[in-house]
Design a protein around this motif. Structure first.
Motif, PDB file in Angstrom:
ATOM      1  N   TYR A  75       0.631  -1.258   0.210  1.00 18.66           N
ATOM      2  CA  TYR A  75       0.085   0.224   0.237  1.00 18.66           C
ATOM      3  C   TYR A  75       1.078   1.331  -0.186  1.00 18.66           C
ATOM      4  O   TYR A  75       0.612   2.124  -0.197  1.00 18.66           O
ATOM      5  CB  TYR A  75      -0.745  -0.141   2.044  1.00 18.66           C
ATOM      6  N   GLN A  78       2.167   2.629  -3.268  1.00 15.45           N
ATOM      7  CA  GLN A  78       1.263   3.857  -3.955  1.00 15.45           C
ATOM      8  C   GLN A  78       2.137   5.155  -3.912  1.00 15.45           C
ATOM      9  O   GLN A  78       1.716   5.803  -4.996  1.00 15.45           O
ATOM     10  CB  GLN A  78      -0.319   3.988  -3.411  1.00 15.45           C
ATOM     11  N   HIS A  79       2.104   5.370  -3.021  1.00 16.50           N
ATOM     12  CA  HIS A  79       2.144   7.495  -2.209  1.00 16.50           C
ATOM     13  C   HIS A  79       2.088   7.177  -1.250  1.00 16.50           C
ATOM     14  O   HIS A  79       1.873   6.655  -0.375  1.00 16.50           O
ATOM     15  CB  HIS A  79       1.048   8.159  -2.720  1.00 16.50           C
ATOM     16  N   PHE A 121       1.079  14.436  -2.029  1.00 13.95           N
ATOM     17  CA  PHE A 121       0.943  12.987  -1.996  1.00 13.95           C
ATOM     18  C   PHE A 121       1.996  12.689  -3.174  1.00 13.95           C
ATOM     19  O   PHE A 121       2.562  13.708  -3.854  1.00 13.95           O
ATOM     20  CB  PHE A 121      -0.072  12.656  -3.105  1.00 13.95           C
ATOM     21  N   LYS A 123       4.775  10.335  -4.384  1.00 13.73           N
ATOM     22  CA  LYS A 123       5.446   9.306  -4.961  1.00 13.73           C
ATOM     23  C   LYS A 123       6.431   8.676  -5.700  1.00 13.73           C
ATOM     24  O   LYS A 123       6.386  10.050  -6.841  1.00 13.73           O
ATOM     25  CB  LYS A 123       4.078   9.347  -6.643  1.00 13.73           C
ATOM     26  N   THR A 133      -0.880   3.430  -8.015  1.00 16.02           N
ATOM     27  CA  THR A 133      -1.885   3.290  -6.931  1.00 16.02           C
ATOM     28  C   THR A 133      -3.195   3.494  -7.988  1.00 16.02           C
ATOM     29  O   THR A 133      -3.869   3.886  -9.119  1.00 16.02           O
ATOM     30  CB  THR A 133      -1.996   5.191  -7.667  1.00 16.02           C
ATOM     31  N   GLY A 223      -6.778   6.608 -10.601  1.00 17.10           N
ATOM     32  CA  GLY A 223      -5.325   6.102  -9.587  1.00 17.10           C
ATOM     33  C   GLY A 223      -4.390   6.513 -10.998  1.00 17.10           C
ATOM     34  O   GLY A 223      -4.563   7.706 -11.339  1.00 17.10           O
TER      35      GLY A 223
END
Length: 277
Positions: A75, A78-79, A121, A123, A133, A223
């Motif tokens: 998880y 994702q970011h 966010f 990434k 994501t 996403g």
């Protein structure tokens, strides 16, 4: 932040009819320079200059079982999420300004705009452990009694498509709530079922200049792909809502522990009204 940059934030933006129509038809749109480019670059500089301990990322879900997440490290790929209270005051100024408020009010078509949350966010590049994501909606994760809020996702820096900018499944804002994504516990989730059943087509990842934004409805499935560049992708995402929304009491990493009353409006001392005219 210099007076010149601040004055730019106090201006309003007039959206074209095509931009507004695209938002309502597809559930998302794009607005160039939603904040001035120089402001976006300054925000990037401010974030990068923070000491490591001040950039500690939060899990989006603090109570794993209650939030339908697990401790699966996938998880985190994702970011990384940095909340507003860990950022400098320039971020607050940018997300609560008249320039942004005018855009939100036009798209929501409501008397007053209220800010629910702001997050940065981060990434990481794929080479640094970053990943995809997964597709999801925002509405199932906010304790609000009606859908229709929106998120403005602002590029902090020039972001080519390969950095993993947001992508959308047009029209999914008309599907209603599909529930919380449970991909990471390898269980059933409605988003994945619908994706397979309807053979969803995802919009191409856009290239954005610093200050440009994508804007999406809280029910629009979205996403992001991997960050295939060598730099960290930074996006400032703020969720805005109609000030008449009521608190449902649903679990949320934003509101858990706050002194909120069930079925009442969100207090403006904690969730500010954003100027729009």
């Amino acid at each position: 932040m210099t007076p010149t940059l601040m004055s730019g934030l106090d201006e309003t933006i007039t959206l074209s009819a095509d931009t507004v129509e695209h938002y309502h038809e597809h559930g998302w749109t794009r607005v160039n320079e939603v904040i001035p480019r120089e402001v976006a670059l300054l925000l990037r500089e401010r974030f990068l200059s923070l000491e490591p301990e001040d950039k500690a990322a939060e899990l989006e879900a603090l109570d794993i079982e209650k939030q339908n997440y697990t401790s699966d490290p996938e998880y985190r790929k994702q970011h990384l999420i940095h909340r507003e209270n860990s950022l400098t005051e320039e971020f607050t100024r940018a997300t609560r300004c008249r320039r942004v408020g005018s855009v939100v009010r036009r798209l929501l078509d409501v008397p007053e705009v209220q800010l629910f949350r702001t997050s940065l966010f981060e990434k990481k590049p794929e080479s640094g452990g970053g990943g995809v994501t997964t597709l999801h909606q925002d509405y199932p994760y906010i304790p609000v009694d009606r859908s229709g809020s929106l998120t403005i996702w602002i590029a902090l820096g020039d972001l080519p498509a390969e950095t993993g900018t947001l992508q959308f499944v047009s029209g999914t804002h008309r599907e209603g709530s599909l529930g919380r994504d449970r991909t990471f516990i390898k269980g059933y989730d409605r988003v994945t079922e619908m994706e397979r059943k309807l053979d969803w087509k995802v919009s191409p990842a856009p290239s954005l200049r610093a200050g440009d934004a994508t804007i999406h409805h809280d029910l629009t499935v979205h996403g992001a792909g991997i960050n295939a560049s060598s730099d960290t992708r930074l996006g400032l995402a703020t969720l805005y809502m109609d000030s008449r929304c009521l608190f449902t009491g649903a679990p949320s990493a934003v509101t858990d522990g706050m002194p909120l009353q069930l079925n009442t409006a969100f207090p403006t001392t904690l969730f500010p009204i954003v100027p729009s005219v």
